[in-house]
Design a protein around this motif. Structure first.
Motif, PDB file in Angstrom:
ATOM      1  N   VAL A  20       0.869  -1.175   0.000  1.00 21.56           N
ATOM      2  CA  VAL A  20       0.000   0.000   0.000  1.00 21.56           C
ATOM      3  C   VAL A  20       0.904   1.222   0.000  1.00 21.56           C
ATOM      4  O   VAL A  20       1.671   1.418   0.945  1.00 21.56           O
ATOM      5  N   GLN A  21       0.820   2.008  -1.046  1.00 21.71           N
ATOM      6  CA  GLN A  21       1.651   3.206  -1.171  1.00 21.71           C
ATOM      7  C   GLN A  21       3.117   2.902  -0.864  1.00 21.71           C
ATOM      8  O   GLN A  21       3.750   3.531  -0.028  1.00 21.71           O
ATOM      9  N   ASN A  22       3.648   1.888  -1.525  1.00 23.06           N
ATOM     10  CA  ASN A  22       5.050   1.465  -1.401  1.00 23.06           C
ATOM     11  C   ASN A  22       5.422   0.952  -0.012  1.00 23.06           C
ATOM     12  O   ASN A  22       6.594   0.966   0.365  1.00 23.06           O
ATOM     13  N   THR A  23       4.449   0.517   0.770  1.00 25.64           N
ATOM     14  CA  THR A  23       4.692  -0.017   2.106  1.00 25.64           C
ATOM     15  C   THR A  23       4.107  -1.416   2.198  1.00 25.64           C
ATOM     16  O   THR A  23       2.944  -1.628   1.864  1.00 25.64           O
ATOM     17  N   ASP A  24       4.911  -2.380   2.660  1.00 24.65           N
ATOM     18  CA  ASP A  24       4.402  -3.726   2.891  1.00 24.65           C
ATOM     19  C   ASP A  24       3.569  -3.746   4.160  1.00 24.65           C
ATOM     20  O   ASP A  24       4.017  -3.298   5.223  1.00 24.65           O
ATOM     21  N   VAL A  25       2.346  -4.260   4.054  1.00 21.50           N
ATOM     22  CA  VAL A  25       1.435  -4.370   5.188  1.00 21.50           C
ATOM     23  C   VAL A  25       1.042  -5.840   5.316  1.00 21.50           C
ATOM     24  O   VAL A  25       0.617  -6.465   4.350  1.00 21.50           O
ATOM     25  N   THR A  26       1.186  -6.380   6.520  1.00 22.77           N
ATOM     26  CA  THR A  26       0.877  -7.782   6.780  1.00 22.77           C
ATOM     27  C   THR A  26      -0.624  -7.991   6.891  1.00 22.77           C
ATOM     28  O   THR A  26      -1.315  -7.214   7.552  1.00 22.77           O
ATOM     29  N   VAL A  27      -1.111  -9.044   6.248  1.00 24.37           N
ATOM     30  CA  VAL A  27      -2.491  -9.491   6.392  1.00 24.37           C
ATOM     31  C   VAL A  27      -2.432 -10.926   6.885  1.00 24.37           C
ATOM     32  O   VAL A  27      -1.876 -11.800   6.227  1.00 24.37           O
ATOM     33  N   LEU A  28      -2.974 -11.159   8.048  1.00 20.68           N
ATOM     34  CA  LEU A  28      -2.991 -12.482   8.668  1.00 20.68           C
ATOM     35  C   LEU A  28      -4.395 -13.048   8.510  1.00 20.68           C
ATOM     36  O   LEU A  28      -5.370 -12.402   8.890  1.00 20.68           O
ATOM     37  N   SER A  29      -4.512 -14.241   7.950  1.00 21.38           N
ATOM     38  CA  SER A  29      -5.805 -14.909   7.798  1.00 21.38           C
ATOM     39  C   SER A  29      -5.870 -16.087   8.764  1.00 21.38           C
ATOM     40  O   SER A  29      -5.014 -16.965   8.730  1.00 21.38           O
ATOM     41  N   ILE A  30      -6.880 -16.065   9.633  1.00 21.31           N
ATOM     42  CA  ILE A  30      -7.099 -17.146  10.594  1.00 21.31           C
ATOM     43  C   ILE A  30      -8.527 -17.626  10.422  1.00 21.31           C
ATOM     44  O   ILE A  30      -9.471 -16.871  10.649  1.00 21.31           O
ATOM     45  N   GLN A  31      -8.683 -18.875  10.017  1.00 21.65           N
ATOM     46  CA  GLN A  31     -10.002 -19.486   9.848  1.00 21.65           C
ATOM     47  C   GLN A  31     -10.955 -18.564   9.095  1.00 21.65           C
ATOM     48  O   GLN A  31     -12.027 -18.198   9.580  1.00 21.65           O
ATOM     49  N   ASP A  32     -10.587 -18.146   7.918  1.00 27.28           N
ATOM     50  CA  ASP A  32     -11.403 -17.326   7.018  1.00 27.28           C
ATOM     51  C   ASP A  32     -11.665 -15.908   7.511  1.00 27.28           C
ATOM     52  O   ASP A  32     -12.562 -15.237   7.027  1.00 27.28           O
ATOM     53  N   GLN A  33     -10.931 -15.443   8.496  1.00 22.86           N
ATOM     54  CA  GLN A  33     -11.037 -14.045   8.947  1.00 22.86           C
ATOM     55  C   GLN A  33      -9.697 -13.369   8.694  1.00 22.86           C
ATOM     56  O   GLN A  33      -8.673 -13.873   9.145  1.00 22.86           O
ATOM     57  N   ASP A  34      -9.717 -12.267   7.981  1.00 30.17           N
ATOM     58  CA  ASP A  34      -8.497 -11.536   7.673  1.00 30.17           C
ATOM     59  C   ASP A  34      -8.270 -10.427   8.685  1.00 30.17           C
ATOM     60  O   ASP A  34      -9.209  -9.729   9.077  1.00 30.17           O
ATOM     61  N   TYR A  35      -7.006 -10.255   9.105  1.00 26.00           N
ATOM     62  CA  TYR A  35      -6.606  -9.190  10.020  1.00 26.00           C
ATOM     63  C   TYR A  35      -5.500  -8.389   9.365  1.00 26.00           C
ATOM     64  O   TYR A  35      -4.494  -8.953   8.941  1.00 26.00           O
ATOM     65  N   ILE A  36      -5.668  -7.081   9.301  1.00 28.15           N
ATOM     66  CA  ILE A  36      -4.645  -6.209   8.727  1.00 28.15           C
ATOM     67  C   ILE A  36      -3.825  -5.603   9.859  1.00 28.15           C
ATOM     68  O   ILE A  36      -4.361  -5.298  10.924  1.00 28.15           O
ATOM     69  N   SER A  37      -2.546  -5.436   9.632  1.00 29.37           N
ATOM     70  CA  SER A  37      -1.650  -4.935  10.669  1.00 29.37           C
ATOM     71  C   SER A  37      -1.702  -3.408  10.745  1.00 29.37           C
ATOM     72  O   SER A  37      -1.196  -2.714   9.862  1.00 29.37           O
ATOM     73  N   LYS A 116       1.721  -9.281  21.782  1.00 28.26           N
ATOM     74  CA  LYS A 116       2.598  -8.614  22.742  1.00 28.26           C
ATOM     75  C   LYS A 116       4.046  -8.506  22.284  1.00 28.26           C
ATOM     76  O   LYS A 116       4.674  -7.488  22.486  1.00 28.26           O
ATOM     77  N   ALA A 117       4.582  -9.537  21.695  1.00 24.29           N
ATOM     78  CA  ALA A 117       5.977  -9.483  21.245  1.00 24.29           C
ATOM     79  C   ALA A 117       6.101  -8.494  20.092  1.00 24.29           C
ATOM     80  O   ALA A 117       5.601  -8.721  19.008  1.00 24.29           O
ATOM     81  N   GLY A 118       6.710  -7.378  20.352  1.00 22.27           N
ATOM     82  CA  GLY A 118       6.896  -6.383  19.307  1.00 22.27           C
ATOM     83  C   GLY A 118       5.714  -5.445  19.144  1.00 22.27           C
ATOM     84  O   GLY A 118       5.676  -4.668  18.214  1.00 22.27           O
ATOM     85  N   MET A 119       4.722  -5.517  20.036  1.00 20.02           N
ATOM     86  CA  MET A 119       3.542  -4.644  19.999  1.00 20.02           C
ATOM     87  C   MET A 119       2.920  -4.578  18.612  1.00 20.02           C
ATOM     88  O   MET A 119       3.007  -3.594  17.903  1.00 20.02           O
ATOM     89  N   GLU A 120       2.311  -5.634  18.213  1.00 15.93           N
ATOM     90  CA  GLU A 120       1.604  -5.718  16.940  1.00 15.93           C
ATOM     91  C   GLU A 120       0.118  -5.585  17.204  1.00 15.93           C
ATOM     92  O   GLU A 120      -0.429  -6.265  18.052  1.00 15.93           O
ATOM     93  N   VAL A 121      -0.559  -4.697  16.485  1.00 15.83           N
ATOM     94  CA  VAL A 121      -2.006  -4.535  16.613  1.00 15.83           C
ATOM     95  C   VAL A 121      -2.627  -4.828  15.265  1.00 15.83           C
ATOM     96  O   VAL A 121      -2.206  -4.272  14.247  1.00 15.83           O
ATOM     97  N   ARG A 122      -3.632  -5.705  15.268  1.00 12.55           N
ATOM     98  CA  ARG A 122      -4.300  -6.085  14.033  1.00 12.55           C
ATOM     99  C   ARG A 122      -5.794  -5.865  14.154  1.00 12.55           C
ATOM    100  O   ARG A 122      -6.354  -5.965  15.235  1.00 12.55           O
ATOM    101  N   MET A 123      -6.415  -5.607  13.017  1.00  8.66           N
ATOM    102  CA  MET A 123      -7.851  -5.352  12.952  1.00  8.66           C
ATOM    103  C   MET A 123      -8.455  -6.209  11.859  1.00  8.66           C
ATOM    104  O   MET A 123      -7.866  -6.336  10.791  1.00  8.66           O
ATOM    105  N   PRO A 124      -9.631  -6.809  12.082  1.00  4.68           N
ATOM    106  CA  PRO A 124     -10.249  -7.645  11.043  1.00  4.68           C
ATOM    107  C   PRO A 124     -10.696  -6.804   9.850  1.00  4.68           C
ATOM    108  O   PRO A 124     -11.152  -5.693  10.012  1.00  4.68           O
ATOM    109  N   ILE A 125     -10.539  -7.389   8.665  1.00  4.92           N
ATOM    110  CA  ILE A 125     -10.936  -6.726   7.425  1.00  4.92           C
ATOM    111  C   ILE A 125     -11.465  -7.748   6.446  1.00  4.92           C
ATOM    112  O   ILE A 125     -11.304  -8.951   6.653  1.00  4.92           O
ATOM    113  N   LYS A 126     -12.039  -7.295   5.369  1.00  4.92           N
ATOM    114  CA  LYS A 126     -12.382  -8.145   4.244  1.00  4.92           C
ATOM    115  C   LYS A 126     -11.661  -7.571   3.025  1.00  4.92           C
ATOM    116  O   LYS A 126     -11.738  -6.395   2.739  1.00  4.92           O
ATOM    117  N   ILE A 127     -10.889  -8.435   2.338  1.00  9.36           N
ATOM    118  CA  ILE A 127     -10.157  -7.993   1.155  1.00  9.36           C
ATOM    119  C   ILE A 127     -10.863  -8.535  -0.067  1.00  9.36           C
ATOM    120  O   ILE A 127     -11.256  -9.634  -0.132  1.00  9.36           O
TER     121      ILE A 127
END
Length: 127
Positions: A20-37, A116-127
């Motif tokens: 996104v705008q030349n920035t890598d953003v992690t998307v984690l998918s767990i059991q059909d739910q996507d979380y964006i970092s 907690k490790a590295g203070m990562e906050v994720r929010m569910p999304i639909k891509i």
């Protein structure tokens, strides 16, 4: 999108990177739910060392609290609406401070995930 790894510990998990705008953003998918970092997005804005501060400032905003609360009311039957009302009434005041962890703990929220490790906050999304 690029899948980095899949299927951890009997759960269907995949980690992808989107650009996104030349920035890598992690998307984690767990059991059909996507979380964006949110942490990746905040790091791109201000550098990794201040990502937690960016997220805390975002969470002080009344519109953010209303958005998160509305999402929880729709998707989370165990959401504590009384606690949400307390945060909503105080959001935006100069003395109001709220972390993602406190939001999750006090309201029983499921819409933000804190790693907690590295203070990562994720929010569910639909891509």
């Amino acid at each position: 999108m690029k899948t980095v790894c899949t299927n951890f510990a009997e759960r269907d998990i995949s980690i992808m990177k989107i650009t996104v705008q030349n920035t890598d953003v992690t998307v984690l998918s767990i059991q059909d739910q996507d979380y964006i970092s949110l942490t990746d997005m905040a790091s791109a804005k201000s550098g990794g060392s201040r990502a937690a501060d960016i997220i805390k400032n975002w969470m002080r905003n009344r519109y953010t609290i209303e958005f998160l609360g509305t999402w929880e009311v729709i998707h989370n039957p165990r959401f504590k609406v009384v606690e949400f009302d307390h945060f909503r009434m105080n959001a935006g005041l100069p003395s109001f401070v709220l972390s993602a962890s406190e939001w999750i703990e006090k309201t029983n929220a499921i819409g933000l995930v804190v790693k907690k490790a590295g203070m990562e906050v994720r929010m569910p999304i639909k891509i």
